[in-house]
Design a protein around this motif. Structure first.
Motif, mmCIF file in Angstrom:
data_model
loop_
_atom_site.group_PDB
_atom_site.id
_atom_site.type_symbol
_atom_site.label_atom_id
_atom_site.label_comp_id
_atom_site.label_asym_id
_atom_site.label_seq_id
_atom_site.Cartn_x
_atom_site.Cartn_y
_atom_site.Cartn_z
ATOM 1 N N HIS A 148 0.900 -1.149 -0.065
ATOM 2 C CA HIS A 148 -0.047 0.282 0.193
ATOM 3 C C HIS A 148 0.955 1.139 -0.134
ATOM 4 N N ALA A 149 0.487 2.197 -1.072
ATOM 5 C CA ALA A 149 1.398 3.338 -1.028
ATOM 6 C C ALA A 149 1.634 4.047 0.129
ATOM 7 N N LEU A 150 0.649 4.346 0.890
ATOM 8 C CA LEU A 150 0.978 5.078 2.254
ATOM 9 C C LEU A 150 1.659 4.217 3.266
ATOM 10 N N MET A 151 1.225 3.269 3.381
ATOM 11 C CA MET A 151 2.188 2.306 4.326
ATOM 12 C C MET A 151 3.709 2.451 3.830
ATOM 13 N N ARG A 152 3.947 2.169 2.675
ATOM 14 C CA ARG A 152 5.251 2.353 2.063
ATOM 15 C C ARG A 152 5.793 3.493 2.532
ATOM 16 N N ASN A 153 4.880 4.803 2.346
ATOM 17 C CA ASN A 153 5.670 6.244 2.912
ATOM 18 C C ASN A 153 6.028 5.880 4.343
ATOM 19 N N VAL A 154 5.404 5.308 5.128
ATOM 20 C CA VAL A 154 5.708 5.224 6.538
ATOM 21 C C VAL A 154 6.935 4.521 6.742
ATOM 22 N N LEU A 155 6.610 3.270 6.303
ATOM 23 C CA LEU A 155 8.138 2.324 6.459
ATOM 24 C C LEU A 155 9.364 2.868 5.931
ATOM 25 N N ALA A 156 9.377 3.734 4.773
ATOM 26 C CA ALA A 156 10.446 4.438 4.108
ATOM 27 C C ALA A 156 11.030 5.490 5.142
ATOM 28 N N ASP A 157 9.979 6.117 5.509
ATOM 29 C CA ASP A 157 10.581 7.347 6.549
ATOM 30 C C ASP A 157 11.151 7.087 7.638
ATOM 31 N N LEU A 158 10.490 5.784 8.243
ATOM 32 C CA LEU A 158 11.108 5.167 9.452
ATOM 33 C C LEU A 158 12.463 4.590 9.329
ATOM 34 N N PHE B 243 5.615 10.817 10.689
ATOM 35 C CA PHE B 243 6.482 9.929 10.038
ATOM 36 C C PHE B 243 5.452 9.551 8.859
ATOM 37 N N GLY B 244 6.140 9.218 7.406
ATOM 38 C CA GLY B 244 5.135 9.017 6.457
ATOM 39 C C GLY B 244 4.644 10.078 5.581
ATOM 40 N N THR B 245 5.444 11.082 5.461
ATOM 41 C CA THR B 245 5.125 12.586 4.956
ATOM 42 C C THR B 245 6.050 12.594 3.765
ATOM 43 N N LEU B 246 6.797 11.654 3.308
ATOM 44 C CA LEU B 246 7.733 11.624 2.233
ATOM 45 C C LEU B 246 6.994 12.476 0.985
ATOM 46 N N PRO B 247 7.687 13.203 0.278
ATOM 47 C CA PRO B 247 6.940 13.872 -0.912
ATOM 48 C C PRO B 247 7.007 12.710 -2.107
ATOM 49 N N PRO B 248 6.356 13.006 -3.039
ATOM 50 C CA PRO B 248 6.390 12.130 -4.192
ATOM 51 C C PRO B 248 7.955 12.390 -5.116
ATOM 52 N N GLY B 249 8.018 11.325 -5.912
ATOM 53 C CA GLY B 249 9.263 11.394 -6.748
ATOM 54 C C GLY B 249 10.491 10.786 -5.857
ATOM 55 N N LEU B 250 10.385 10.213 -4.822
ATOM 56 C CA LEU B 250 11.368 9.883 -4.295
ATOM 57 C C LEU B 250 11.585 8.056 -4.495
ATOM 58 N N ASP B 251 12.658 7.316 -4.407
ATOM 59 C CA ASP B 251 12.621 5.959 -4.523
ATOM 60 C C ASP B 251 12.509 5.343 -3.381
ATOM 61 N N LEU B 252 11.409 4.959 -3.008
ATOM 62 C CA LEU B 252 11.170 4.303 -1.497
ATOM 63 C C LEU B 252 11.672 2.850 -1.423
ATOM 64 N N THR B 253 11.716 2.081 -2.573
ATOM 65 C CA THR B 253 11.895 0.633 -2.558
ATOM 66 C C THR B 253 13.271 0.372 -1.697
ATOM 67 N N PRO B 254 14.304 0.865 -1.955
ATOM 68 C CA PRO B 254 15.538 0.552 -1.329
ATOM 69 C C PRO B 254 15.463 0.871 0.369
ATOM 70 N N LEU B 255 14.743 1.926 0.500
ATOM 71 C CA LEU B 255 14.740 2.294 2.172
ATOM 72 C C LEU B 255 13.914 1.103 2.821
ATOM 73 N N ILE B 256 12.788 0.483 2.069
ATOM 74 C CA ILE B 256 12.158 -0.548 2.825
ATOM 75 C C ILE B 256 12.922 -1.760 2.598
ATOM 76 N N ASP B 257 13.515 -2.208 1.615
ATOM 77 C CA ASP B 257 14.104 -3.319 1.491
ATOM 78 C C ASP B 257 15.330 -3.446 2.414
ATOM 79 N N ARG B 258 15.890 -2.354 2.688
ATOM 80 C CA ARG B 258 16.994 -2.433 3.623
ATOM 81 C C ARG B 258 16.685 -2.504 5.097
ATOM 82 N N ALA B 259 15.259 -2.169 5.318
ATOM 83 C CA ALA B 259 15.065 -2.326 6.610
ATOM 84 C C ALA B 259 14.028 -3.752 6.965
ATOM 85 N N THR B 260 13.838 -4.505 5.908
ATOM 86 C CA THR B 260 13.263 -5.690 6.289
ATOM 87 C C THR B 260 13.974 -6.968 6.468
#
Length: 555
Positions: free
Chosen positions: A341-351, A534-551
């Motif tokens: 989910h896009a919004l959860m991805r934003n939260v996870l990436a910000d954390l 948390f979870g207020t990152l703006p559009p246009g950022l690559d969130l996938t590496p941030l989430i992958d590195r935390a999982t």
């Protein structure tokens, strides 16, 4: 009869290597401690086991108990711990998380120790005596005779629990005892009194006479953690002013030094660790450093424990985001995994972003500590200001990070079984321990005013990333401008601390971090495109590496 089938529940987060943390591993290599990777991974694999996590749970759910007297009425002043506490302590000591780096000549020894302290996160409470033992050594070295006697035992990687004469034990643990009820952080308001015993006399201590050459302490300490340690660095007043002393729990002849444990504190968190109030009834003590210079003597111990506050907060953030990312990777909602989910991805990436910024800063401070111990004056100057800045900012960020991580699990995160409530209760402590937010912010101003070379060293470090990102360059200019208005700088001390912390983290990430992490940090923390939550990152950022590195990678 069963009424339903249980499904869509997240599997336990066990069986992984806690040290499989890209920001941590990169920091080890960068700060001269790549040689420690096998040791760190060994500890990380143990931390990821169900057994280790169960030790942490049991130690917290079965807190220590004070026993002031034995069955016959004799004063014993002992604290009983659950067996899980001793398992945790044994692992920490045998892996060298305490004083071991002081006996290790290899470059990066203190970085390796920091990485292990960060990795062994199954329980924060037992980290208190481990941290204090580590921090006691530089203060003790100001009295070489005492250091020669006790330092080798403080560095031994053997857990030898029990109250016995220090020099008869295989290894020792040390604590500190500074705070009094009327003073708190203002230790110069302490009233505990030290009296020098004249040469050629003997002093009655307990039921026996002790030889001359010692001081005796009378007074009350309001917050003495880990009272079952063997030695304590303690502040008391002499005619010359506040002075530092070494106080053993047991005297050389095997009798108890009269440190009376009055009660254990009922704390918000950190339940596995005993924190006590202590009465000194003519307790025997040995002076450390010069009379009247106790604050200066013990400040190195304080700075080392402040480093551990930063390490612990960074570790706690990593624990929170990995639990949140693990949950989101396995829990399905509305036909998709939460992590999709896009919004959860934003939260996870910000954390994840906040966690990585804390970790890269922690490893840099550990490197500066290691090099300053070895005599590098420029690294010492950098550490003096950077440590105060980091203590303020990283520890302040942890509670909100823990709350958001907990919320990722919803109601499941609010129940004790998840482990999130324990993490959340732990999160405010590091901001309070060794100086609350105001103390840390004012210490930054004190360093800048009294040691201007620390400002130069700080901005020299930050300037290593000059020209790499315009957003960082602008933030550095604003941070420097904030230092020019001295008339209002105390009022703005927290804001100044925040700006300095952010430009330091930004510089480190731009130079050493994953490009997606550095870009997200500069876009939000430095250029202002960032909300309060948390979870207020703006559009246009690559969130996938941030989430992958935390999982966490669980087989």
């Amino acid at each position: 009869m069963p009424t339903h089938e249980v499904f869509n529940q997240v599997p336990p987060m066990v069986g992984h290597d806690v040290a499989d943390d890209p920001a941590l591993l990169d920091g080890l290599a960068r700060e001269d401690a790549a040689w420690a990777l096998p040791e760190v991974h060994e500890l990380g694999l143990l931390a990821g086991t169900g057994q280790a996590q169960e030790w942490g749970r049991l130690a917290n759910e079965n807190p220590p108990v004070l026993r002031t007297h034995d069955r016959y009425g004799h004063r014993i002043d002992e604290v009983e711990f659950h067996p899980a506490w001793h398992e945790l302590m044994s692992v920490a000591v045998t892996h060298g998380l305490h004083g071991a780096p002081w006996a290790d000549d290899r470059p990066g020894a203190h970085v390796a120790r920091a990485a292990k302290f960060y990795t062994w996160r199954v329980d924060a409470g037992h980290g208190c005596p481990i941290s204090m033992t580590y921090a006691a050594v530089p203060a003790l070295r100001q009295s070489p005779e005492l250091a020669d006697r006790y330092e080798p035992l403080l560095a031994k990687t053997e857990y030898d629990y029990g109250l016995r004469a220090p020099l008869t034990k295989n290894a020792l643990l040390a604590g500190m005892s500074m705070t009094e009820k009327q003073g708190g952080s203002d230790v110069r308001a302490n009233t505990t009194r030290a009296t020098l015993q004249p040469d050629g006399t003997y002093t009655l201590v307990g039921h026996k006479f002790q030889p001359d050459g010692t001081y005796t302490l009378v007074g009350h300490k309001w917050f003495t953690s880990a009272p079952m340690c063997d030695l304590f660095l303690t502040l008391a007043q002499t005619d010359a002013g506040v002075t530092c002393f070494l106080v053993p729990r047991v005297l050389p002849d095997g009798t108890l030094n009269p440190l009376r444990l009055m009660r254990l504190k009922d704390k918000l968190g950190n339940k596995s660790n005993a924190s006590s109030e202590v009465e000194y009834e003519n307790a025997v003590a040995y002076r450390v450093g010069e009379e009247g210079r106790g604050v200066r003597t013990i400040i190195e111990m304080v700075n080392m424990t402040r480093l551990d506050c930063v390490i612990g907060a960074a570790s706690g953030m990593r624990a929170g985001v990995t639990m949140a990312a693990h949950h989101a990777a396995h829990r399905r909602t509305f036909g998709r995994y939460l992590a999709e989910h896009a919004l959860m991805r934003n939260v996870l990436a910000d954390l994840s972003l906040e966690s990585e910024a804390a970790t890269v800063l922690m490893t840099r401070l550990a490197g500066a500590t290691d090099r300053s111990v070895r005599g590098d004056a420029s690294e010492s100057a950098f550490k003096r200001l950077a440590l105060a800045v980091s203590k303020y900012w990283v520890c302040k960020r942890w509670p909100s990070h823990a709350a958001e991580s907990l919320e990722c699990l919803g109601g499941n995160g609010y129940v004790e079984d998840s482990g999130m409530p324990r993490l959340f209760r732990e999160s405010p402590l590091n901001s309070i321990w060794e100086g609350s937010g105001n103390v840390a912010a004012l210490d930054i101003l004190r360093a800048m005013a009294k040691e201007p070379e620390t400002v130069e060293a700080f901005f020299t470090e930050v300037g290593l990333a000059a020209g790499a990102d315009a957003r960082l360059d602008d933030a550095v200019r604003r941070a420097k401008d904030a230092l020019t208005d001295l008339g209002t700088i105390e009022l703005r001390a927290r804001r100044v601390a925040e700006q300095l912390a952010l430009v330091l983290q930004g510089s480190l990430l731009v130079r050493h971090g994953h490009p997606a992490v550095a870009d997200a940090f500069c876009a939000t923390r430095l250029s202002g495109d960032w909300g309060v939550a948390f979870g207020t990152l703006p559009p246009g950022l690559d969130l996938t590496p941030l989430i992958d590195r935390a999982t966490p990678k669980i087989p």
